[in-house]
Design a protein around this motif. Structure first.
Motif, PDB file in Angstrom:
ATOM      1  N   VAL A   1      -3.905   8.324   4.961  1.00 11.26           N
ATOM      2  CA  VAL A   1      -4.926   6.301   4.419  1.00 11.26           C
ATOM      3  C   VAL A   1      -3.719   5.777   3.036  1.00 11.26           C
ATOM      4  O   VAL A   1      -3.568   6.656   1.787  1.00 11.26           O
ATOM      5  N   ARG A   2      -4.212   4.582   3.353  1.00 11.42           N
ATOM      6  CA  ARG A   2      -3.407   3.863   2.670  1.00 11.42           C
ATOM      7  C   ARG A   2      -3.426   3.301   1.637  1.00 11.42           C
ATOM      8  O   ARG A   2      -4.793   2.828   1.805  1.00 11.42           O
ATOM      9  N   ILE A   3      -3.262   3.027  -0.382  1.00  9.77           N
ATOM     10  CA  ILE A   3      -4.464   2.125  -0.906  1.00  9.77           C
ATOM     11  C   ILE A   3      -3.031   1.448  -1.708  1.00  9.77           C
ATOM     12  O   ILE A   3      -2.134   2.157  -1.977  1.00  9.77           O
ATOM     13  N   LYS A   4      -3.984   0.177  -2.660  1.00 11.30           N
ATOM     14  CA  LYS A   4      -3.122  -0.260  -3.222  1.00 11.30           C
ATOM     15  C   LYS A   4      -2.302   1.158  -4.916  1.00 11.30           C
ATOM     16  O   LYS A   4      -3.515   1.506  -5.134  1.00 11.30           O
ATOM     17  N   GLN A   5      -1.397   0.806  -4.997  1.00 11.96           N
ATOM     18  CA  GLN A   5      -0.932   1.838  -6.340  1.00 11.96           C
ATOM     19  C   GLN A   5      -2.346   1.453  -7.348  1.00 11.96           C
ATOM     20  O   GLN A   5      -1.911   2.377  -8.305  1.00 11.96           O
ATOM     21  N   THR A   6      -2.557   0.336  -7.575  1.00 13.91           N
ATOM     22  CA  THR A   6      -3.125   0.221  -8.657  1.00 13.91           C
ATOM     23  C   THR A   6      -4.700   0.610  -9.149  1.00 13.91           C
ATOM     24  O   THR A   6      -5.496   0.966 -10.005  1.00 13.91           O
ATOM     25  N   ASP A   7      -4.824   1.191  -7.816  1.00 12.29           N
ATOM     26  CA  ASP A   7      -5.855   1.533  -7.194  1.00 12.29           C
ATOM     27  C   ASP A   7      -6.657   3.742  -6.993  1.00 12.29           C
ATOM     28  O   ASP A   7      -7.375   3.987  -6.893  1.00 12.29           O
ATOM     29  N   PHE A   8      -4.941   3.983  -7.530  1.00 11.16           N
ATOM     30  CA  PHE A   8      -5.004   5.062  -7.688  1.00 11.16           C
ATOM     31  C   PHE A   8      -6.029   5.720  -8.233  1.00 11.16           C
ATOM     32  O   PHE A   8      -6.112   6.551  -7.443  1.00 11.16           O
TER      33      PHE A   8
ATOM     34  N   GLY B   1     -15.645  -0.054  -3.091  1.00 10.68           N
ATOM     35  CA  GLY B   1     -14.764  -1.171  -3.796  1.00 10.68           C
ATOM     36  C   GLY B   1     -13.702  -1.194  -3.244  1.00 10.68           C
ATOM     37  O   GLY B   1     -12.368  -1.766  -3.685  1.00 10.68           O
ATOM     38  N   ILE B   2     -12.391  -0.312  -2.552  1.00 14.28           N
ATOM     39  CA  ILE B   2     -11.050   0.152  -2.968  1.00 14.28           C
ATOM     40  C   ILE B   2     -10.384  -0.208  -1.050  1.00 14.28           C
ATOM     41  O   ILE B   2     -11.142   0.570  -0.306  1.00 14.28           O
ATOM     42  N   GLU B   3      -9.841  -0.734  -0.830  1.00 13.14           N
ATOM     43  CA  GLU B   3      -9.225  -0.942   0.223  1.00 13.14           C
ATOM     44  C   GLU B   3      -8.228  -0.107   0.780  1.00 13.14           C
ATOM     45  O   GLU B   3      -7.052   0.329   0.240  1.00 13.14           O
ATOM     46  N   THR B   4      -8.520   0.087   1.643  1.00 13.97           N
ATOM     47  CA  THR B   4      -7.808   0.759   2.686  1.00 13.97           C
ATOM     48  C   THR B   4      -6.345   0.646   3.943  1.00 13.97           C
ATOM     49  O   THR B   4      -7.704  -0.264   4.769  1.00 13.97           O
TER      50      THR B   4
ATOM     51  N   TYR C   1       1.013  -1.846  -0.369  1.00  6.08           N
ATOM     52  CA  TYR C   1       0.199  -0.191  -0.137  1.00  6.08           C
ATOM     53  C   TYR C   1       0.482   1.394  -0.166  1.00  6.08           C
ATOM     54  O   TYR C   1       2.093   1.126   0.569  1.00  6.08           O
ATOM     55  N   SER C   2       0.759   1.670  -0.796  1.00  3.66           N
ATOM     56  CA  SER C   2       1.587   3.407  -0.983  1.00  3.66           C
ATOM     57  C   SER C   2       0.801   4.410  -0.088  1.00  3.66           C
ATOM     58  O   SER C   2      -1.012   4.932  -0.005  1.00  3.66           O
ATOM     59  N   ILE C   3       0.994   5.878   0.527  1.00  4.08           N
ATOM     60  CA  ILE C   3       0.120   6.216   0.981  1.00  4.08           C
ATOM     61  C   ILE C   3      -0.852   7.507   0.038  1.00  4.08           C
ATOM     62  O   ILE C   3      -0.202   7.776  -1.064  1.00  4.08           O
ATOM     63  N   PHE C   4      -1.649   7.586   0.029  1.00  7.22           N
ATOM     64  CA  PHE C   4      -2.865   8.797  -0.807  1.00  7.22           C
ATOM     65  C   PHE C   4      -3.353   9.735  -0.277  1.00  7.22           C
ATOM     66  O   PHE C   4      -3.266  10.675  -1.330  1.00  7.22           O
ATOM     67  N   ARG C   5      -4.026   9.403   0.888  1.00 10.43           N
ATOM     68  CA  ARG C   5      -4.386  10.978   1.196  1.00 10.43           C
ATOM     69  C   ARG C   5      -3.360  10.837   2.761  1.00 10.43           C
ATOM     70  O   ARG C   5      -3.421  10.142   3.614  1.00 10.43           O
ATOM     71  N   LYS C   6      -2.892  12.463   3.740  1.00  8.09           N
ATOM     72  CA  LYS C   6      -2.855  12.310   4.532  1.00  8.09           C
ATOM     73  C   LYS C   6      -3.659  13.489   5.434  1.00  8.09           C
ATOM     74  O   LYS C   6      -3.829  14.258   4.610  1.00  8.09           O
ATOM     75  N   PHE C   7      -3.913  13.588   6.724  1.00  7.55           N
ATOM     76  CA  PHE C   7      -5.170  14.583   7.169  1.00  7.55           C
ATOM     77  C   PHE C   7      -4.313  14.235   8.375  1.00  7.55           C
ATOM     78  O   PHE C   7      -3.524  13.450   9.340  1.00  7.55           O
ATOM     79  N   PRO C   8      -5.393  16.089   9.350  1.00  9.78           N
ATOM     80  CA  PRO C   8      -4.745  15.875  10.463  1.00  9.78           C
ATOM     81  C   PRO C   8      -5.198  15.478  11.192  1.00  9.78           C
ATOM     82  O   PRO C   8      -4.924  15.458  12.950  1.00  9.78           O
ATOM     83  N   SER C   9      -6.467  14.760  11.520  1.00 11.75           N
ATOM     84  CA  SER C   9      -7.345  13.696  12.345  1.00 11.75           C
ATOM     85  C   SER C   9      -8.378  12.993  11.722  1.00 11.75           C
ATOM     86  O   SER C   9      -7.851  12.263  10.748  1.00 11.75           O
TER      87      SER C   9
END
Length: 220
Positions: free
Chosen positions: A55-62, A28-31, A5-13
């Motif tokens: 929030v990390r997801i698979k690179q193929t789902d980006f 249908g996207i695993e996280t 899994y790769s980092i998709f977004r970052k959040f402060p909370s």
């Protein structure tokens, strides 16, 4: 495995991260949720790490996830307040959002396109894709010269301390995640080579140094 899994977004909370996680999971996207606190608190290039929820997801789902967020933003834009701050942006500032889409949320990215179109500017998929490709090239470039950390690494290596081992390992192996999920090395090849040398030599010197101290204490 989480390594897939790769980092998709970052959040402060956690609340914000969970909201995105739910949206992605429902489509249908695993996280995987995590934070960016390193196992050892070492920073390079003067950067200060902030504890954020990732929030990390698979690179193929980006690509699928990006399209999902843009679609979600499209629905919200229908009821946007005309006093929203982006309406005061110049065309240059709006194009800047399109160029650096990774620094903006999906809502602002989509709205910037809408505003430019309303102002008679041509926005097509080829333009957006070219801007994203150019941004990826910029972000993929290695970080600046790490001369000071290399010197520090060799210094602590000669002292036989584990800090040299840690600095060497980070210089050698540290990676960053691009907006498309691709992972690239953070530092230039020459800096990584120094890191490798520091790590390997420290791996030999540190245990030897500890053994020497133990033997010295026994003999004394």
């Amino acid at each position: 495995m989480e390594d897939d899994y790769s980092i998709f977004r970052k959040f402060p909370s956690l609340e914000q991260a969970t909201e995105l996680k739910t949206l992605l999971n429902n489509n249908g996207i695993e996280t995987v949720l995590g934070d960016n606190v390193p196992p050892v608190d070492v920073t390079f290039s003067g950067n200060t790490l902030q504890n954020e929820i990732e929030v990390r997801i698979k690179q193929t789902d980006f690509k699928k996830a990006e399209l999902l967020l843009e679609k979600d933003a499209e629905d919200l834009i229908e009821n946007i307040d005309k006093n929203y701050y982006l309406f005061d942006f110049t065309n240059k500032e709006l194009y800047e959002i399109l160029l650096k889409s990774d620094e903006w949320n999906a809502f602002d990215y989509t709205l910037a396109q809408k505003i430019l179109i309303q102002r008679g500017k041509s926005i097509d998929k080829d333009l957006l894709n070219s801007l994203k490709e150019e941004r990826l090239k910029q972000l993929a470039k290695p970080e600046g010269n790490q001369k000071l950390w290399i010197i520090a690494g060799y210094f602590f290596m000669l002292l036989g301390g584990f800090l040299g081992l840690i600095i060497g390992y980070f210089l050698w192996t540290s990676k960053k995640t691009l907006p498309n999920g691709q992972k690239v090395y953070s530092y230039a090849e020459s800096d990584r080579t120094h890191g490798k040398y520091i790590f390997i030599i420290s791996l030999i010197i540190a245990p030897t140094s500890i053994l020497f101290r133990v033997v010295s204490q026994i003999l004394n």
